[in-house]
Scaffold this motif. Structure first.
Motif, PDB file in Angstrom:
ATOM      1  N   SER A 135       0.858  -1.643   0.137  1.00  0.00           N
ATOM      2  CA  SER A 135      -0.550  -0.047  -0.452  1.00  0.00           C
ATOM      3  C   SER A 135       0.560   1.471   0.210  1.00  0.00           C
ATOM      4  O   SER A 135       2.014   1.143   0.412  1.00  0.00           O
ATOM      5  CB  SER A 135      -1.129  -0.172   0.825  1.00  0.00           C
ATOM      6  OG  SER A 135      -0.521   0.475   2.208  1.00  0.00           O
ATOM      7  N   THR A 136       0.369   1.890  -0.701  1.00  0.00           N
ATOM      8  CA  THR A 136       0.902   3.707  -0.641  1.00  0.00           C
ATOM      9  C   THR A 136      -0.321   4.584  -0.650  1.00  0.00           C
ATOM     10  O   THR A 136      -0.896   4.853  -0.005  1.00  0.00           O
ATOM     11  CB  THR A 136       2.202   3.903  -1.601  1.00  0.00           C
ATOM     12  OG1 THR A 136       2.038   5.069  -1.590  1.00  0.00           O
ATOM     13  CG2 THR A 136       0.923   3.954  -3.258  1.00  0.00           C
ATOM     14  N   LYS A 137       0.216   5.803  -0.498  1.00  0.00           N
ATOM     15  CA  LYS A 137      -0.489   7.264  -0.346  1.00  0.00           C
ATOM     16  C   LYS A 137      -0.262   7.739  -1.547  1.00  0.00           C
ATOM     17  O   LYS A 137       0.792   8.386  -1.771  1.00  0.00           O
ATOM     18  CB  LYS A 137      -0.224   7.758   1.240  1.00  0.00           C
ATOM     19  CG  LYS A 137      -1.095   7.012   2.495  1.00  0.00           C
ATOM     20  CD  LYS A 137      -0.855   7.640   3.307  1.00  0.00           C
ATOM     21  CE  LYS A 137      -1.058   6.764   4.445  1.00  0.00           C
ATOM     22  NZ  LYS A 137      -1.376   7.806   5.907  1.00  0.00           N
ATOM     23  N   TYR A 180      -1.903  11.865  -2.989  1.00  0.00           N
ATOM     24  CA  TYR A 180      -2.525  12.729  -3.054  1.00  0.00           C
ATOM     25  C   TYR A 180      -2.892  13.573  -4.093  1.00  0.00           C
ATOM     26  O   TYR A 180      -1.259  13.684  -4.631  1.00  0.00           O
ATOM     27  CB  TYR A 180      -2.027  14.041  -1.448  1.00  0.00           C
ATOM     28  CG  TYR A 180      -1.915  13.023  -0.567  1.00  0.00           C
ATOM     29  CD1 TYR A 180      -2.664  13.063   0.376  1.00  0.00           C
ATOM     30  CD2 TYR A 180      -0.680  12.782  -0.311  1.00  0.00           C
ATOM     31  CE1 TYR A 180      -2.371  12.991   1.857  1.00  0.00           C
ATOM     32  CE2 TYR A 180      -0.223  12.395   1.514  1.00  0.00           C
ATOM     33  CZ  TYR A 180      -1.310  12.560   2.083  1.00  0.00           C
ATOM     34  OH  TYR A 180      -1.333  11.731   3.438  1.00  0.00           O
ATOM     35  N   ILE A 231      -6.177   5.460  -1.151  1.00  0.00           N
ATOM     36  CA  ILE A 231      -4.655   4.902  -0.569  1.00  0.00           C
ATOM     37  C   ILE A 231      -4.784   3.485  -1.082  1.00  0.00           C
ATOM     38  O   ILE A 231      -5.984   2.542  -0.932  1.00  0.00           O
ATOM     39  CB  ILE A 231      -4.952   4.692   1.047  1.00  0.00           C
ATOM     40  CG1 ILE A 231      -4.869   5.803   1.693  1.00  0.00           C
ATOM     41  CG2 ILE A 231      -3.949   3.654   1.499  1.00  0.00           C
ATOM     42  CD1 ILE A 231      -5.247   5.534   2.928  1.00  0.00           C
ATOM     43  N   LEU A 259      -7.363  11.689  -0.802  1.00  0.00           N
ATOM     44  CA  LEU A 259      -6.367  11.484  -0.699  1.00  0.00           C
ATOM     45  C   LEU A 259      -6.159   9.371  -1.148  1.00  0.00           C
ATOM     46  O   LEU A 259      -7.842   9.410  -0.443  1.00  0.00           O
ATOM     47  CB  LEU A 259      -6.170  11.299   0.641  1.00  0.00           C
ATOM     48  CG  LEU A 259      -5.306  10.016   1.556  1.00  0.00           C
ATOM     49  CD1 LEU A 259      -3.851   9.438   1.180  1.00  0.00           C
ATOM     50  CD2 LEU A 259      -5.580  10.221   3.271  1.00  0.00           C
TER      51      LEU A 259
END
Length: 211
Positions: free
Chosen positions: A85-87, A89, A107, A105
């Motif tokens: 997983s990552t984020k 923006y 995810i 955001l």
């Protein structure tokens, strides 16, 4: 007949997490289960001959008989999974109006899971029994009458994806001292998810879920 149904089930979840390339979180895990009982079952196909009575003609009667086997019976189960997983923006700026900015955001999470087929013959947890005179068979678990059951039948080899979305806005408002900005939640934790099971015989891809 013994009315008490008891047994022991152990579960050991093991997991950790670490970062790869700074921005990607990897979460591997393994779940181990063990079952212990003092009995199990065995099924057999029985054919009996019913003799003629009065004017009726004699005939064969067949059925599946379930036998209880006393003694220690144990089983085990295991599955492995790992998630990535990552984020991300996204910022949308507005020059006019009360809304100055909207932040999105995202995810994304990619998960791989594998579970062996503990219904395979070499494990001995699942067996087959003839169900009719035509020779058709059906699988059954030797633990199916026990309190915790046993390992499930079938292999799992799947990839799942989940997209979690959060939207916040920065809204302008006037105060006695000038202009201030408030953070307003527009949408929290909107998730889209689906999975694909490579080991399934049909319907490999699940429906897309929205939560």
């Amino acid at each position: 007949e013994e009315k008490m149904n008891y047994g022991i089930k152990h579960q050991i979840p093991i997991s950790t997490n670490f970062n790869v390339l700074k921005y990607i979180t990897v979460t591997p895990g393994i779940n181990l289960s063990a079952y212990m009982y003092t009995k199990s079952i065995n099924k057999e196909f029985i054919t009996d001959y019913i003799p003629a009575r009065d004017t009726l003609v004699g005939r064969d009667s067949s059925y599946v008989r379930t036998n209880t086997q006393r003694g220690f019976a144990g089983g085990y189960d295991a599955n492995f999974s790992t998630g990535f997983s990552t984020k991300v923006y996204f910022d949308y700026a507005f020059r006019k109006g009360k809304v100055k900015q909207i932040r999105h955001l995202l995810i994304p999470t990619l998960t791989y899971g594998y579970r062996p087929d503990f219904g395979a013959e070499q494990y001995g947890f699942w067996k087959k029994v003839q169900t009719d005179a035509a020779g058709r068979t059906a699988p059954y678990s030797i633990f199916e009458q026990n309190i915790y059951g046993g390992p499930a039948n079938g292999e799992q080899n799947s990839i799942g994806i989940n997209l979690n979305n959060t939207f916040d806005a920065k809204v302008k408002r006037k105060t006695d001292t000038g202009i201030a900005y408030n953070k307003v939640a527009l949408l929290q934790n909107l998730s889209l998810n689906t999975s694909y099971n490579f080991a399934a015989d049909s319907f490999k891809m699940s429906n897309v879920g929205i939560t």
